[in-house]
Design an enzyme around this catalytic site. Structure first.
Site, mmCIF file in Angstrom:
data_model
loop_
_atom_site.group_PDB
_atom_site.id
_atom_site.type_symbol
_atom_site.label_atom_id
_atom_site.label_comp_id
_atom_site.label_asym_id
_atom_site.label_seq_id
_atom_site.Cartn_x
_atom_site.Cartn_y
_atom_site.Cartn_z
ATOM 1 C CE LYS A 1 11.051 9.726 -16.081
ATOM 2 N NZ LYS A 1 11.583 9.812 -15.592
ATOM 3 C CG HIS B 1 7.401 4.966 -10.223
ATOM 4 N ND1 HIS B 1 6.589 5.409 -11.038
ATOM 5 C CD2 HIS B 1 9.135 5.127 -9.580
ATOM 6 C CE1 HIS B 1 8.148 5.659 -11.962
ATOM 7 N NE2 HIS B 1 8.797 5.114 -11.386
ATOM 8 N NE ARG C 1 8.503 6.975 -16.847
ATOM 9 C CZ ARG C 1 8.809 6.357 -17.946
ATOM 10 N NH1 ARG C 1 8.101 6.532 -18.919
ATOM 11 N NH2 ARG C 1 10.285 6.056 -18.594
ATOM 12 C CG HIS D 1 13.867 1.854 -18.561
ATOM 13 N ND1 HIS D 1 13.857 0.761 -17.664
ATOM 14 C CD2 HIS D 1 13.301 2.691 -17.823
ATOM 15 C CE1 HIS D 1 12.911 1.286 -16.691
ATOM 16 N NE2 HIS D 1 12.778 2.431 -16.764
ATOM 17 C CE1 TYR E 1 9.978 1.289 -12.735
ATOM 18 C CE2 TYR E 1 12.033 2.644 -13.253
ATOM 19 C CZ TYR E 1 11.003 2.444 -13.000
ATOM 20 O OH TYR E 1 9.812 3.312 -13.125
ATOM 21 N NE ARG F 1 8.039 2.806 -15.335
ATOM 22 C CZ ARG F 1 8.355 2.687 -16.632
ATOM 23 N NH1 ARG F 1 7.323 2.216 -17.222
ATOM 24 N NH2 ARG F 1 9.412 2.992 -16.982
#
Length: 307
Positions: free
Chosen positions: A185, A253, A162, A279, A288, A256
Site C-alpha cells: 500500500k 485475508h 495481501r 505496516h 492484526y 495473512r
C-alpha cells in the site's frame, strides 16, 4: 446521493483527486472511495443550502452544517465506521482546498467522527490454516487450477502477502528466491522471506500451466487466460471453509492475519512482524495479530533490554 453539484466544486474535486494520484500515488480504489465520499458531501451541502453553491459557500460551512450532514447520513443507515471514513475523506479534501483558496477550515476539521469499536481480525488456528492449504486443491478438478489456488494461498499464509500483492506477481519473478520484494500500500516496498513450501507450490503450478507466459505477464492466470482476479481465490476459500466447517471469517485475508499471529505465538517480535506485513504503524500490527495484553507483556519482558 444524486444531487447537482456546482461546476466550481466539481472542478475542485477533480483537481484534488488528480493531486492525490500524481503526488501521493494513491491507488485507483482509494481515489474512487475519496471521490464518492466527497461527492456525497458536496451533494448534501447543495441541498442543504437550497441549490448548487460555489466554493464560497464551502468556505463558510459551519459546525452546525457539519452536524446536519452527519445526522442525515446516520438517519440513512450509514454505519458509524462508514461515516468516520467519509468524514476523513472530507477533511483531507478540505485541508487541500483551504491551502489552495486561503480560507480557515476549522469548522470542518474540528468535526468529530462517531465512535465505533474496531473489529479485530480473526486469524485461523494453526491446524485450521494447515487444513486450508491441504484442502483448497480439492476445489477444482483441473490440475493446474488446483495447483494455482494452492500456490496463491500458500503465499498468503507463508509470506503474509495481501491477495492483491500475490496476484501482482509476474512470470519474471519466478523462480522465487529466498526473499521477495513486494510493493504494498502507498507504494511502500518491503522484503519478505519465501518459504521452500511456497517456492515449491509456485513451481508446481507453473509446471502444470498449459500455456506460455511472457516475462511481464501476470504469474497467476484465470481459466479464460486473463490475469487472475481475487474472486476466484475467494470462491475457492469459501468452498474450502464450507468443506472444513470453518467460520465465514476464514477468508483469504484471514491467512495473512494467521501468518502474523502464528509468528508472534512462536516468539517473533512485533517490530519484525510489522516489517514483514508492511505496516506503517506498530499499533496496526498489534490489532492484526489479535493478541491480548498478557501476550504482549510476555513478548515485552522477554525482548526489552531493560526488562
Amino acid at each position: 446521493m444524486n444531487l447537482e453539484i456546482s461546476p466550481a466544486c466539481r472542478t475542485a474535486l477533480e483537481h484534488w483527486l488528480t493531486h492525490l494520484k500524481a503526488l501521493q500515488d494513491a491507488s485507483e480504489n482509494t481515489l474512487i472511495a475519496y471521490g464518492s465520499d466527497v461527492t456525497d458531501f458536496l451533494g448534501f451541502m447543495s441541498a442543504h443550502f437550497g441549490g448548487p453553491q460555489g466554493l464560497g459557500a464551502l468556505e463558510n460551512i459551519t459546525t452546525g452544517d457539519m452536524r446536519a450532514w452527519m445526522a442525515a447520513a446516520r438517519s440513512e443507515g450509514i454505519s458509524a465506521r462508514s461515516l468516520a471514513r467519509r468524514l476523513s475523506s472530507v477533511k483531507t479534501f478540505y485541508r487541500w482546498l483551504a491551502e489552495r483558496q486561503g480560507f480557515e477550515p476549522t469548522a470542518v476539521l474540528s468535526a468529530r467522527a462517531p465512535k465505533f469499536q474496531n473489529k479485530l481480525p480473526r486469524p485461523l488456528p494453526q491446524q485450521a490454516a494447515k487444513a486450508v492449504l491441504d484442502t483448497v486443491a480439492l476445489q477444482s478438478t483441473t490440475p493446474w487450477v488446483a495447483a494455482r489456488d494452492v500456490a496463491v494461498v500458500t503465499l498468503l499464509y507463508g509470506c503474509g502477502l495481501r491477495i492483491s500483492e500475490a496476484l501482482s506477481l509476474r512470470r519474471a519473478d519466478v523462480p522465487l528466491s529466498g526473499t521477495l520484494r513486494i510493493t504494498g500500500k502507498g507504494g511502500k516496498e518491503r522484503i519478505v522471506p519465501v518459504l521452500p513450501a511456497a517456492r515449491a507450490a509456485v513451481d508446481h503450478y507453473l509446471s502444470l500451466y498449459p500455456f506460455a507466459l511472457d516475462p511481464e505477464s501476470a504469474l497467476f492466470r484465470g481459466v479464460r487466460g486473463g490475469a487472475l482476479g481475487p474472486g476466484a481465490i475467494q470462491k475457492a476459500m469459501a468452498q474450502t471453509r464450507a468443506q472444513l466447517g470453518l467460520p465465514a471469517s476464514a477468508t483469504p485475508h484471514a491467512l495473512r492475519h494467521s501468518f502474523a499471529t502464528h509468528l508472534l505465538e512462536a516468539g517473533g517480535d512485533l517490530r519484525s512482524i510489522q516489517e514483514l506485513l508492511g505496516h506503517a504503524s506498530l499499533s496496526t500490527t498489534q490489532a492484526y495479530t489479535a493478541v491480548d495484553a498478557t501476550r504482549l507483556m510476555d513478548v515485552y519482558n522477554k525482548t526489552h533490554p531493560k526488562a
